[in-house]
Design an enzyme around this catalytic site. Structure first.
Site, PDB file in Angstrom:
ATOM      1  N   LYS A 103     110.307  -3.062  45.374  1.00 35.71           N
ATOM      2  CA  LYS A 103     109.336  -2.451  45.805  1.00 35.71           C
ATOM      3  C   LYS A 103     109.636  -1.024  46.129  1.00 35.71           C
ATOM      4  CE  LYS A 103     104.723  -3.377  46.468  1.00 35.71           C
ATOM      5  NZ  LYS A 103     104.149  -4.451  45.970  1.00 35.71           N
ATOM      6  N   GLY A 214      88.183  -4.676  51.683  1.00 40.72           N
ATOM      7  CA  GLY A 214      89.196  -3.703  51.057  1.00 40.72           C
ATOM      8  C   GLY A 214      88.389  -3.590  49.736  1.00 40.72           C
ATOM      9  N   GLY A 216      89.327  -1.321  46.917  1.00 38.75           N
ATOM     10  CA  GLY A 216      90.101  -0.704  45.925  1.00 38.75           C
ATOM     11  C   GLY A 216      90.146  -1.355  44.795  1.00 38.75           C
ATOM     12  N   ASN A 217      91.256  -1.254  44.021  1.00 37.86           N
ATOM     13  CA  ASN A 217      91.608  -1.774  42.531  1.00 37.86           C
ATOM     14  C   ASN A 217      91.329  -3.339  42.602  1.00 37.86           C
ATOM     15  OD1 ASN A 217      93.478  -3.209  40.577  1.00 37.86           O
ATOM     16  ND2 ASN A 217      93.019  -1.143  39.627  1.00 37.86           N
ATOM     17  N   GLY A 219      89.894  -5.475  45.220  1.00 36.31           N
ATOM     18  CA  GLY A 219      88.678  -5.782  45.815  1.00 36.31           C
ATOM     19  C   GLY A 219      87.597  -5.574  45.073  1.00 36.31           C
TER      20      GLY A 219
HETATM   21  N1  GLU Z   1     101.816  -3.937  42.920  1.00 41.26           N
HETATM   22  C1  GLU Z   1     101.615  -5.184  42.401  1.00 41.26           C
HETATM   23  C2  GLU Z   1     101.854  -6.196  43.308  1.00 41.26           C
HETATM   24  O1  GLU Z   1     102.392  -6.201  44.530  1.00 41.26           O
HETATM   25  C3  GLU Z   1     102.217  -5.258  40.887  1.00 41.26           C
HETATM   26  C4  GLU Z   1     103.732  -5.174  40.792  1.00 41.26           C
HETATM   27  C5  GLU Z   1     104.076  -5.286  39.429  1.00 41.26           C
HETATM   28  O2  GLU Z   1     103.319  -5.314  38.427  1.00 41.26           O
HETATM   29  O3  GLU Z   1     105.120  -5.139  38.954  1.00 41.26           O
HETATM   30  O4  GLU Z   1     102.060  -7.212  42.966  1.00 41.26           O
END
Ligand code: GLU
Length: 411
Positions: A103, A214, A216-217, A219
């Site tokens: 992450k 939420g 955003g994308n 919700g």
């Molecule tokens: N950010 C998204 C998650 O937390 C997608 C991560 C990804 O596609 O690598 O699952």
């Protein structure tokens, strides 16, 4: 406020009490393999140079390259990014895709930047983490306040020096440069499949009412999908306010209102309440789709829902979960419920590798199959160990990761 890393570690400790995996492997899984902090200089529109702090945490790659999004948010911390990377390891394992967990995050209020500054920051972040990423090494994607446009800039920056196309290094890209159909709404689509299956297991039907925290994308897409398939979405909240209508909101109208005015406060035909109210309104299914720690020790008791489906990462603290379980609430955990995003990221990588693109129907059929297989496997584990859905998901994931660690001689 709960420290997300403490929550993530507590969850691992809880499953270890049940599983008793090799203690050396368990110990190792408490820490990311690697964590870097970078300073990203950005020439601002006013001519000054501002330094932004960024992180990339690579938690585990026993099952495949590190994988996970990059968030731009003022609340980003080192420990939060570490926790999120750990959750990615479990998430990719729950849905059984050949990827690990990572992450990234940058401490920034993206809304306060111009497009030019945002592009410079995105490119600067990619330059800073360049040595760590690669399609077989670590594959970033969008997360909170980043999107296809951000990924496009980052991919371009990554390819600049070698002068070689390498689309598989990042997912969630625009379609024009190797993105996948269905990726933009994949998190919500995956959550929709999981929610339907979980509701069926608990004998809840389409008459169920839904509250979503939420917009955003995740919700927002989910609200549309649920309404379209016949559920009653009674409450929606953004970070400032909640809109509520017991007969059901008109999701299209709420969405349009928010797009045009930037707020939910002035929506008509519904009650306006403070943002946190969404968590305790009468609704059968509650979907936290904002940030970590939304449901905590102080507000868990007030939750009225029968099922919680976590689209956000880490929205329920371990103490809150204990309270909820005591009340008989079923919590469908993030590492299962929101895995649709990374599943379609994986499909995107596969398409990039074979340089052939599937139809939107292909993607959603495959996604549905993945999500349903995963929830059924989680339910089996939950029953086998007579535990919560989260611990069922952890049992499945941690055993898979531990097996890969063992097979690599990392025990
Ligand atoms: N950010 C998204 C998650 O937390 C997608 C991560 C990804 O596609 O690598 O699952």
């Amino acid at each position: 406020m709960n420290n997300p890393l403490e929550s993530a570690r507590q969850q691992l400790v809880n499953i270890q009490a049940i599983l008793q995996i090799n203690p050396n492997i368990f110990e190792r899984l408490l820490y990311p393999d690697r964590m870097i902090e970078v300073a990203i200089p950005v020439k601002m529109d006013d001519g000054t140079t501002k330094i932004f702090t960024g992180y990339r945490s690579q938690h585990n790659n026993a099952r495949g390259p590190y994988k996970g999004g990059i968030r731009f948010h003022p609340g980003v911390t080192r420990e939060e990014v570490m926790a999120l990377s750990m959750w990615m390891t479990w998430k990719t394992a729950v849905v059984d895709i050949p990827l690990g967990g990572g992450k990234g995050g940058v401490v920034v209020d993206a809304k306060g930047l111009s497009d030019q500054e945002l592009e410079a920051l995105s490119r600067g972040y990619m330059r800073a983490i360049y040595p760590l990423v690669g399609k077989n090494r670590d594959v970033p994607a969008p997360d909170v306040s980043t999107d296809a446009r951000t990924m496009g800039w980052m991919l371009d920056e990554y390819e600049m020096l070698p002068g070689e196309c390498s689309p598989g290094v990042i997912t969630g890209k625009p379609l024009s440069i190797g993105g996948s159909l269905g990726r933009d709404y994949a998190t919500a689509q995956g959550a929709f499949y999981v929610l339907e299956r979980a509701a069926a297991k608990l004998h809840l039907g389409k008459e169920s009412t839904i509250a979503i925290q939420g917009f955003g994308n995740g919700g927002c897409h989910l609200a549309h999908m649920l309404e379209k398939s016949g559920y009653r979405v009674v409450a929606i909240a953004d970070s400032k306010s909640t809109v509520y209508r017991s007969a059901g909101l008109d999701v299209k109208e709420v969405d349009e209102h928010k797009r045009v005015t930037g707020t939910l406060k002035t929506c008509i035909g519904c009650e306006k309440l403070p943002s946190e109210a969404v968590l305790s309104l009468p609704a059968d299914i509650l979907v936290p789709a904002a940030l970590e720690n939304a449901i905590h020790r102080e507000n868990a008791e007030a939750v009225q829902a029968k099922i919680i489906v976590e689209i956000a990462n880490g929205p329920t603290t371990p103490e809150a979960e204990e309270i909820l379980l005591g009340k008989g609430v079923t919590v469908v955990p993030d590492i299962l419920a929101n895995a649709g995003g990374v599943v379609v990221s994986y499909f995107e990588q596969v398409q990039n590798a074979i340089n052939y693109f599937w139809t939107e129907t292909d993607i959603n059929v495959k996604l549905k199959e993945k999500m349903e297989t995963a929830i059924d496997a989680v339910w089996n584990e939950k029953e086998r160990y007579n535990t919560s859905v989260r611990m069922g998901a952890y049992a499945l994931a941690v055993k898979r990761v531990a097996q890969a660690m063992q097979d690599r001689g990392r025990g």
